[in-house]
Scaffold this motif. Structure first.
Motif: not given
Length: 377
Positions: A198-199, A215-224, A254-259
């Motif tokens: 991820a970058r 995120s590239g090959p990484a899981e989006p949650a981990a990248a975020n 809407a889901s990004r508010a959880a970040l």
């Protein structure tokens, strides 16, 4: 691509070291906390309108619509004095001492304050600079009175010892080791590795700073999660300012508010950074107060011709120390050579620190960033 730097920005406590590396045309200052780069500064001459500079200025025009006044400074420059910073009720034509609290940016003059200035200064013209504010090394030394200070470059060591005392400043051959040097170089790279492929891509513009998570090959949650930590860290290290928008990987607006809770926790150590929320298009929005110039304005992003030239001079001076009788030649692209010639103080600094001055050889075939030092073998 810049490697992920050790996490340390904004963390309270820990062993603190201040490293000061003076080289031709610039001074680089690092604050390390428990071995991690926590603050980074690059200073080049001239340091005009820096935070802390003390001026005698003249109220040139009242600006009631924006609750302040424009102040004429030395050389015809203009700064802005808010009413809340001591400008309220001061009539036009008045001379008064003011201090720079925020440097000039984007064509706007510096922000000023008439508070916390020495008593007894003359309130008469002409507008003039009374004294320079402290540079990064002296600011950090004052903020961390127990921190060890290591400096390289004989004139810089002498300057710091004169201001702070000989006992506090240790002279070293190289203040920056390879890791710190690489960390500074990475601060002009728009791409920061997050791990797992991820970058985080950082793009300053005239209106805002955009941060994009790939995120590239990484899981989006981990990248975020990694991007939130690194985004806040990079904002501090690079002195980013103004509106900062972080485009997270995946998810609905809407889901990004959880970040947001994680972002607020990460930002809690940076007193200049405020998390505003999520925009209608799902971007995480922050705003950071400008105090010092962002590094991309000094270094360029990608690195400017001057940055490349100063990097080459720094390396040439190191290599020349091992061959004091040699007469080195710097072979560089014409734009890099021109940038150095337009900053003769850098060439003078080199000559002062070496046995022989360096010659510049323009070569259009040299790719900028791949300058070559010859004549030292």
């Amino acid at each position: 691509m810049a490697p992920p730097l050790k996490d340390g920005h904004g963390v309270a406590g820990g062993a603190v070291r201040i490293l000061v590396s003076a080289s031709p045309g610039e001074r680089r200052v690092a604050l390390l906390r428990d071995g991690a780069l926590d603050e980074a500064y690059v200073e080049r001459a001239p340091r005009a309108g820096e935070v802390g500079d003390l001026h005698i200025g003249r109220i040139a025009a009242r600006a009631p619509a924006i609750s302040g006044a424009f102040v004429l400074l030395e050389g015809g420059a203009s700064g802005f004095l808010p009413d809340a910073a001591g400008g309220a009720g001061v009539p036009e034509g008045t001379y008064l001492p003011v201090r720079v609290t925020r440097p000039a940016q984007g064509g706007k003059g510096p922000r000023l304050s008439a508070k916390d200035v020495p008593a007894g200064l003359p309130r008469a013209g002409p507008p003039r600079l009374v004294e320079r504010g402290p540079d990064a090394a002296l600011r950090l030394a004052a903020e961390h009175p127990d921190a060890a200070i290591e400096a390289s470059g004989a004139p810089e060591v002498a300057r710091l010892r004169g201001a702070l005392g000989a006992a506090r400043v240790r002279a070293v051959a190289e203040a920056f080791d390879g890791e710190v040097d690489a960390a500074f170089e990475s601060l002009s790279d728009p791409v920061v590795a997050l791990g797992g492929g991820a970058r985080l891509i950082i793009q300053p513009t005239a209106a805002l700073v955009a941060m994009d998570v790939d995120s590239g090959p990484a899981e989006p949650a981990a990248a975020n999660a990694a991007a939130i930590v690194q985004g806040v860290r990079q904002a501090g290290l690079r002195h980013l300012a103004g509106v900062i928008l972080l485009d997270a990987a995946g998810g609905s607006a809407a889901s990004r508010a959880a970040l947001l809770p994680a972002l607020r926790r990460a930002a809690s150590g940076d007193t200049r950074l405020r998390v505003l929320g999520v925009t209608g298009s799902g971007l995480l929005e922050m705003v950071r107060t400008r105090v010092h110039p962002p590094l991309h304005e000094i270094l360029g992003q990608p690195p400017s011709a001057l940055t490349l030239g100063l990097r080459a001079l720094r390396q040439a001076l190191r290599e020349a120390a091992a061959a004091p009788g040699a007469r080195p030649v710097l072979r560089a692209h014409p734009v890099v050579a021109a940038a150095l010639r337009n900053h003769p103080e850098a060439l003078r600094d080199y000559a002062a620190g070496a046995t022989h001055p360096i010659s510049l050889l323009e070569d259009p075939g040299v790719v900028p960033g791949e300058e070559r030092i010859e004549g030292l073998a």
